[in-house]
Design a protein around this motif. Structure first.
Motif, PDB file in Angstrom:
ATOM      1  N   TYR A  21       0.777  -0.984  -0.067  1.00 43.24           N
ATOM      2  CA  TYR A  21       0.108   0.088   0.025  1.00 43.24           C
ATOM      3  C   TYR A  21       0.737   1.262  -0.028  1.00 43.24           C
ATOM      4  CZ  TYR A  21      -3.919   3.075   1.014  1.00 43.24           C
ATOM      5  OH  TYR A  21      -5.055   3.851   0.938  1.00 43.24           O
ATOM      6  N   GLY A  22       0.812   2.249  -1.073  1.00 43.14           N
ATOM      7  CA  GLY A  22       1.392   3.352  -0.934  1.00 43.14           C
ATOM      8  C   GLY A  22       2.799   3.347  -1.661  1.00 43.14           C
ATOM      9  N   LYS A  23       3.136   2.272  -2.302  1.00 47.16           N
ATOM     10  CA  LYS A  23       4.421   1.934  -2.964  1.00 47.16           C
ATOM     11  C   LYS A  23       4.320   2.134  -4.422  1.00 47.16           C
ATOM     12  CE  LYS A  23       6.659   0.124   0.706  1.00 47.16           C
ATOM     13  NZ  LYS A  23       6.988  -1.083   1.341  1.00 47.16           N
ATOM     14  N   THR A  24       5.275   2.163  -5.185  1.00 44.68           N
ATOM     15  CA  THR A  24       5.325   2.470  -6.594  1.00 44.68           C
ATOM     16  C   THR A  24       5.210   1.175  -7.386  1.00 44.68           C
ATOM     17  OG1 THR A  24       7.736   2.468  -6.622  1.00 44.68           O
ATOM     18  CG2 THR A  24       6.887   4.500  -6.220  1.00 44.68           C
ATOM     19  N   VAL A  25       5.231   1.184  -8.621  1.00 39.77           N
ATOM     20  CA  VAL A  25       5.148   0.171  -9.567  1.00 39.77           C
ATOM     21  C   VAL A  25       6.516  -0.340  -9.452  1.00 39.77           C
ATOM     22  CG1 VAL A  25       5.153  -0.702 -11.740  1.00 39.77           C
ATOM     23  CG2 VAL A  25       3.284   0.733 -10.980  1.00 39.77           C
ATOM     24  N   ASP A  26       7.660   0.208  -9.438  1.00 37.88           N
ATOM     25  CA  ASP A  26       8.861  -0.013  -9.118  1.00 37.88           C
ATOM     26  C   ASP A  26       9.225  -0.897  -7.953  1.00 37.88           C
ATOM     27  OD1 ASP A  26       9.592   0.857 -11.863  1.00 37.88           O
ATOM     28  OD2 ASP A  26      10.734   2.491 -10.881  1.00 37.88           O
ATOM     29  N   ASP A  27       8.598  -0.533  -6.836  1.00 33.79           N
ATOM     30  CA  ASP A  27       8.856  -1.340  -5.736  1.00 33.79           C
ATOM     31  C   ASP A  27       8.032  -2.591  -5.854  1.00 33.79           C
ATOM     32  OD1 ASP A  27      10.021   0.866  -4.187  1.00 33.79           O
ATOM     33  OD2 ASP A  27       7.958   1.712  -3.556  1.00 33.79           O
ATOM     34  N   ILE A  28       6.827  -2.804  -6.501  1.00 33.54           N
ATOM     35  CA  ILE A  28       6.252  -4.034  -6.711  1.00 33.54           C
ATOM     36  C   ILE A  28       7.283  -4.951  -7.713  1.00 33.54           C
ATOM     37  CG2 ILE A  28       4.293  -5.053  -7.789  1.00 33.54           C
ATOM     38  CD1 ILE A  28       2.487  -2.515  -7.042  1.00 33.54           C
ATOM     39  N   LYS A  29       7.654  -4.292  -8.580  1.00 35.43           N
ATOM     40  CA  LYS A  29       8.430  -5.013  -9.618  1.00 35.43           C
ATOM     41  C   LYS A  29       9.613  -5.804  -8.898  1.00 35.43           C
ATOM     42  CE  LYS A  29       6.910  -3.049 -13.777  1.00 35.43           C
ATOM     43  NZ  LYS A  29       7.452  -2.116 -15.016  1.00 35.43           N
ATOM     44  N   SER A  30      10.164  -4.799  -7.921  1.00 36.32           N
ATOM     45  CA  SER A  30      11.198  -5.479  -7.267  1.00 36.32           C
ATOM     46  C   SER A  30      11.134  -6.163  -6.188  1.00 36.32           C
ATOM     47  CB  SER A  30      12.502  -4.404  -6.770  1.00 36.32           C
ATOM     48  OG  SER A  30      11.768  -3.495  -5.990  1.00 36.32           O
TER      49      SER A  30
END
Length: 130
Positions: free
Chosen positions: A80-89
């Motif tokens: 929650y509140g993270k970025t797409v890049d955070d999700i991908k990594s």
């Protein structure tokens, strides 16, 4: 003092019985659903991304075992509140560590279902044509 195993069991049951952001997200911009064919667990994740690729809101829904549903709640709360890049990594190993207890390979698939769905959801924009 509870043991580490008891702590994990309580934490998992808390997420299963009172999940974080379980439901439908009417303003979703991206969504994906998948199932575990071995046991029938199903998880759908709906998220709203802002123009900068940050998660404004995210919800999950599904049906299945305690592991699949509790891990979905844990993941949604973590992302929650993270970025797409955070999700991908965010790796499968990190997902298993977030869940906690060691799992057999078949049970790992239950835990990783929501992770796989979220990884796909960020690449699955919803059309606005109605």
């Amino acid at each position: 003092m509870p043991s580490e195993e008891e702590f994990y069991q309580e934490h998992i049951l808390d997420h299963y019985e009172d999940p974080f952001h379980r439901g439908h997200l009417a303003e979703a911009t991206h969504a994906h659903e998948d199932k575990n064919p071995l046991c029938g667990d199903v998880v759908r994740i709906e998220l709203a991304l802002d123009d900068d690729g940050k998660i404004k809101n995210v919800y999950f829904n599904g049906d299945g075992c305690v592991i699949s549903q509790a891990s979905a709640s844990m993941l949604i709360e973590e992302m929650y509140g993270k970025t797409v890049d955070d999700i991908k990594s965010f790796t499968a190993e990190q997902m298993l560590a977030l869940y906690g207890p060691r799992l057999t390979p078949n049970r790992q698939k239950c835990c990783l279902l929501s992770w796989k769905v979220l990884q796909s959801a960020v690449h699955s924009p919803l059309t606005t044509d109605n």
